[in-house]
Design a protein around this motif. Structure first.
Motif, PDB file in Angstrom:
ATOM      1  N   ARG A   1       0.826  -1.201   0.163  1.00 34.16           N
ATOM      2  CA  ARG A   1      -0.100   0.131   0.065  1.00 34.16           C
ATOM      3  C   ARG A   1       0.857   1.095   0.009  1.00 34.16           C
ATOM      4  O   ARG A   1       1.782   1.208   0.418  1.00 34.16           O
ATOM      5  N   LEU A   2       0.317   2.436  -0.626  1.00 35.12           N
ATOM      6  CA  LEU A   2       1.016   3.533  -0.574  1.00 35.12           C
ATOM      7  C   LEU A   2       0.005   4.476  -0.094  1.00 35.12           C
ATOM      8  O   LEU A   2      -0.895   5.115  -0.774  1.00 35.12           O
ATOM      9  N   LEU A   3      -0.070   4.864   1.080  1.00 31.86           N
ATOM     10  CA  LEU A   3      -0.698   5.803   1.831  1.00 31.86           C
ATOM     11  C   LEU A   3      -0.774   7.258   1.348  1.00 31.86           C
ATOM     12  O   LEU A   3       0.217   7.857   0.853  1.00 31.86           O
ATOM     13  N   GLN A   4      -1.580   7.981   1.720  1.00 38.11           N
ATOM     14  CA  GLN A   4      -1.766   9.343   1.300  1.00 38.11           C
ATOM     15  C   GLN A   4      -0.531   9.975   2.188  1.00 38.11           C
ATOM     16  O   GLN A   4      -0.411   9.879   3.424  1.00 38.11           O
ATOM     17  N   GLY A   5       0.292  10.837   1.237  1.00 43.32           N
ATOM     18  CA  GLY A   5       1.246  11.466   2.013  1.00 43.32           C
ATOM     19  C   GLY A   5       2.610  10.871   1.912  1.00 43.32           C
ATOM     20  O   GLY A   5       3.608  11.344   2.335  1.00 43.32           O
ATOM     21  N   GLN A   6       2.482   9.424   1.338  1.00 42.36           N
ATOM     22  CA  GLN A   6       3.832   8.647   1.431  1.00 42.36           C
ATOM     23  C   GLN A   6       4.201   8.538   0.123  1.00 42.36           C
ATOM     24  O   GLN A   6       3.640   8.607  -0.822  1.00 42.36           O
ATOM     25  N   ASP A   7       5.397   8.319  -0.206  1.00 47.43           N
ATOM     26  CA  ASP A   7       6.281   8.071  -1.556  1.00 47.43           C
ATOM     27  C   ASP A   7       6.673   6.447  -1.591  1.00 47.43           C
ATOM     28  O   ASP A   7       6.939   6.122  -2.769  1.00 47.43           O
ATOM     29  N   LEU A   8       6.824   5.730  -0.525  1.00 52.54           N
ATOM     30  CA  LEU A   8       7.052   4.271  -0.678  1.00 52.54           C
ATOM     31  C   LEU A   8       6.036   3.525  -0.464  1.00 52.54           C
ATOM     32  O   LEU A   8       5.356   3.621   0.466  1.00 52.54           O
ATOM     33  N   GLU A   9       6.123   2.213  -1.183  1.00 54.47           N
ATOM     34  CA  GLU A   9       5.236   1.248  -1.032  1.00 54.47           C
ATOM     35  C   GLU A   9       5.763   0.410   0.527  1.00 54.47           C
ATOM     36  O   GLU A   9       6.928   0.243   0.468  1.00 54.47           O
ATOM     37  N   GLU A  10       4.711   0.165   1.215  1.00 54.08           N
ATOM     38  CA  GLU A  10       5.250  -0.683   2.050  1.00 54.08           C
ATOM     39  C   GLU A  10       4.328  -2.048   2.191  1.00 54.08           C
ATOM     40  O   GLU A  10       3.163  -1.940   1.984  1.00 54.08           O
ATOM     41  N   PRO A  11       4.894  -3.040   2.524  1.00 59.38           N
ATOM     42  CA  PRO A  11       4.025  -4.411   2.471  1.00 59.38           C
ATOM     43  C   PRO A  11       2.935  -4.577   3.295  1.00 59.38           C
ATOM     44  O   PRO A  11       3.073  -4.019   4.614  1.00 59.38           O
ATOM     45  N   ILE A  12       1.911  -5.293   3.238  1.00 57.15           N
ATOM     46  CA  ILE A  12       0.783  -5.214   4.310  1.00 57.15           C
ATOM     47  C   ILE A  12       1.166  -6.807   5.138  1.00 57.15           C
ATOM     48  O   ILE A  12       1.128  -7.676   4.459  1.00 57.15           O
ATOM     49  N   THR A  13       1.263  -6.614   6.529  1.00 54.43           N
ATOM     50  CA  THR A  13       1.394  -7.852   7.116  1.00 54.43           C
ATOM     51  C   THR A  13      -0.215  -8.055   7.728  1.00 54.43           C
ATOM     52  O   THR A  13      -0.763  -7.183   8.143  1.00 54.43           O
ATOM     53  N   SER A  14      -0.576  -9.147   7.842  1.00 60.29           N
ATOM     54  CA  SER A  14      -1.837  -9.686   8.759  1.00 60.29           C
ATOM     55  C   SER A  14      -1.737  -9.161  10.153  1.00 60.29           C
ATOM     56  O   SER A  14      -0.655  -9.110  10.682  1.00 60.29           O
ATOM     57  N   SER A  15      -2.991  -8.661  10.628  1.00 56.85           N
ATOM     58  CA  SER A  15      -2.971  -8.239  11.880  1.00 56.85           C
ATOM     59  C   SER A  15      -4.619  -8.199  12.155  1.00 56.85           C
ATOM     60  O   SER A  15      -5.199  -9.130  11.442  1.00 56.85           O
TER      61      SER A  15
END
Length: 620
Positions: A80-94
């Motif tokens: 996901r690439l959240l608003q205001g961010q430039d780098l994609e981050e992997p999503i881990t289950s929670s």
């Protein structure tokens, strides 16, 4: 979309192939094909409700199937690439974000989850990824028809139920939530009628709609049951209570038992349309398509000489289609054939409009003929001008009819002095009292003689001494062209002479037609006070009313109305000088001769005047 499927299929096949020469695929990093952001896979979720994202790569099971891709060694990753961010981050289950096959669940969603999400499918030799947009809305950001509506972030689905029919309504996405729930979900139903600003929660106080488990069952569909239905799904997961709301737009349609054949409403049968060569011609065709299936596409088209427009080489022909009405699922569609620069040879062509649906087909021919030119604009303008002139003339005549009548008489009227042997123009009959005598002598006589030039006879002034009153009265009346009767309360009550004058005038008017009676109302008289002779005269004659000071001016309506009843007066200059000379003996002798002649004809006077000199002296 076809290129997308073919590329995915190519990548899928390449991903299952072994590297050339038996070289291990682990030695090289697979190239990842990026499909960018999908415009169709965007998702909106309400803050605080549960929601999910489905990877668009699996929207075509013939290319990518989750089970087959797992068997082939592919793994699905989420970023996901959240608003205001430039780098994609992997999503881990929670506990809040969890993965379930091709879906990413948010239970519940928060405002921080808004952003771009990427799903990547890869193995050691191939990789494909695609992005989608997630929007988390606050309840106050959702547009609602009425305030009592529950907020919904997902667009409403549509359901069609036949009138008097039945159907089961299931809440959308209920089965998906049931897979994630720890128990059986529950559903709460609402019915909203926006036109009445009314929201009701089940039960709806009738037996035609009942909730059976999680579904809403319609047993008898009515018009009043149309509208938006909201269903809120509640379920438990890992000790938390989660929910989401969906909406369904329910529409009542005509039942399937009625005929569903299409029909042509316009043009009617045997209609002949007129066209002008060189003009732009519009041929209208309107078809009625009863509903069979909500997603069925009705067909309506024109043919020229049996050919559809796409097969014609003539670019002058074109058509436009639009829906003009919608009634309980039935659609009314209009198709207009536009012909640019219509030619005379087009009259020999065959124009047909056709309609078709799953049940039947109908066609109708339009007959054309050349329009014969008529000067409609010129005729319309001419008729309008004529009517306007007639209206203007009517108004002018209504306001100035007296003036117009007097003008006409002055131009075309006949001077009665040239057609009869009468001596006086007017004989005035009135009650013998001081008030009316003053009115007659100072007003009527003065204006008639001095202003209008009429010869006036007044008995008390013009009668000779020594004569018989009856004979003299009848003689004067017989020698006059008009008898002017001054009507007042005192008329016919001050003696018998006034009645004698009135009776002589009415009899002369009725028998000979050479005398006309004019009624002048000096003062109002009660109807029951009128003598029989006056009532007879009032029925046949107009009454000219004296209105005091308002009638004194010569230009008043009283004098104009009186002049209409009086003879046409045309007095030459020599004749005026002759009448002003009161001592001319020849004129007096001619008057006496006319008097004697009239008396002898009527039998009223038997003795002739023997001494003209004496008459002249009396007349002086």
């Amino acid at each position: 979309m076809a290129s997308f499927i073919s590329t995915l299929l190519f990548l899928f096949l390449m991903g299952g192939a072994s590297p050339a020469g038996g070289q291990s695929s682990e030695l090289t990093e697979p190239m990842c094909y990026d499909w960018g952001e999908s415009s169709e896979a965007g998702v909106s979720v309400l803050e605080g409700e549960s929601g999910w994202l489905s990877c668009p790569l699996f929207s075509h099971p013939s290319v990518y199937n989750y089970t087959s891709t797992q068997s082939a060694g592919h793994t699905l990753f989420w970023y996901r690439l959240l608003q205001g961010q430039d780098l994609e981050e992997p999503i881990t289950s929670s506990s809040r974000l969890s993965k379930d096959r091709e879906r990413l669940w948010l239970q519940p969603a928060t405002s921080d989850d808004t952003g771009q999400y990427i799903c990547m499918l890869r193995n050691k030799s191939s990789c494909s990824k695609i992005a989608m947009r997630l929007t988390v809305l606050r309840p106050d950001q959702v547009v609602r028809g009425v305030d009592c509506e529950p907020p919904v972030a997902v667009a409403a689905t549509s359901e069609y139920i036949g009138l008097q029919g039945g159907k089961r309504l299931d809440c959308p996405d209920l089965q998906d939530a049931a897979k994630m729930a720890d128990g059986e979900p529950t559903v709460t139903w609402y019915h909203v009628r926006r036109e009445l600003s009314m929201c009701r929660q089940y039960p709806f106080w009738n037996n035609e709609r009942q909730q059976n488990g999680a579904s809403l069952r319609f047993y008898v569909m009515l018009d009043s049951y149309q509208g938006l239905y909201f269903c809120t799904v509640h379920y438990q997961r890992r000790g938390k209570t989660l929910n989401f709301t969906r909406s369904i737009n329910v529409t009542a349609i005509y039942p399937p038992t009625v005929p569903k054949y299409p029909s042509i409403l316009r043009p009617p049968k045997d209609l002949v349309s007129t066209v002008k060569p060189g003009s732009k011609v519009r041929l209208n065709c309107t078809g009625h398509f009863p509903i069979i299936r909500p997603d069925a596409v009705p067909e309506i088209w024109w043919t020229v000489d049996g050919k559809t427009l796409d097969k014609l080489a003539d670019q002058r022909f074109s058509q436009t289609t639009r829906q003009v009405d919608y009634d309980r699922g039935d659609r009314f569609i209009e198709n207009v054939l536009l012909i640019q620069d219509f030619q005379s040879e087009d009259l020999n062509k065959e124009f047909n409009c056709s309609v078709k649906n799953e049940r039947g087909f109908e066609t109708r021919r339009v007959q054309l003929r050349e329009d014969v030119w008529l000067p409609s604009v010129e005729l319309g303008c001419g008729l309008g001008v004529t009517l306007l002139l007639m209206l203007l003339l009517f108004v002018v005549y209504h306001v100035f009819w007296l003036e117009l009548l007097l003008l006409y008489r002055s131009w075309f009227g006949t001077d009665e002095r040239h057609t009869d042997d009468k001596e006086y123009d007017v004989y005035i009959s009135y009650a013998r009292n001081s008030e009316e005598e003053q009115f007659v002598l100072s007003t009527l006589r003065r204006v008639l003689e001095n202003e209008l030039g009429y010869s006036v006879c007044i008995f008390d002034r013009d009668s000779l001494p020594g004569g018989t009153i009856t004979d003299e009265t009848l003689s004067f009346v017989a020698r006059s062209r008009r008898l002017l009767v001054v009507v007042s309360p005192g008329y016919a009550s001050q003696g018998s002479q006034a009645l004698l004058e009135l009776k002589a005038g009415i009899d002369g008017m009725a028998l000979g037609g050479h005398l006309r009676v004019i009624l002048v109302q000096y003062k109002p008289v009660q109807r029951h006070s009128w003598v029989r002779e006056l009532r007879r005269a009032r029925v046949a004659l107009a009454l000219v009313r004296w209105q005091g000071d308002k009638s004194r001016e010569l230009t008043s309506r009283f004098w104009k109305r009186l002049r209409v009843e009086l003879p046409v007066r045309r007095v030459g200059r020599e004749e005026e000088e002759e009448e002003e000379e009161g001592g001319n003996k020849e004129a007096v002798l001619m008057r006496l001769h006319s008097q004697n002649s009239t008396n002898s004809q009527t039998g009223l006077i038997s003795n002739t005047v023997k001494d003209p000199q004496k008459v002249l002296n009396c007349a002086s």
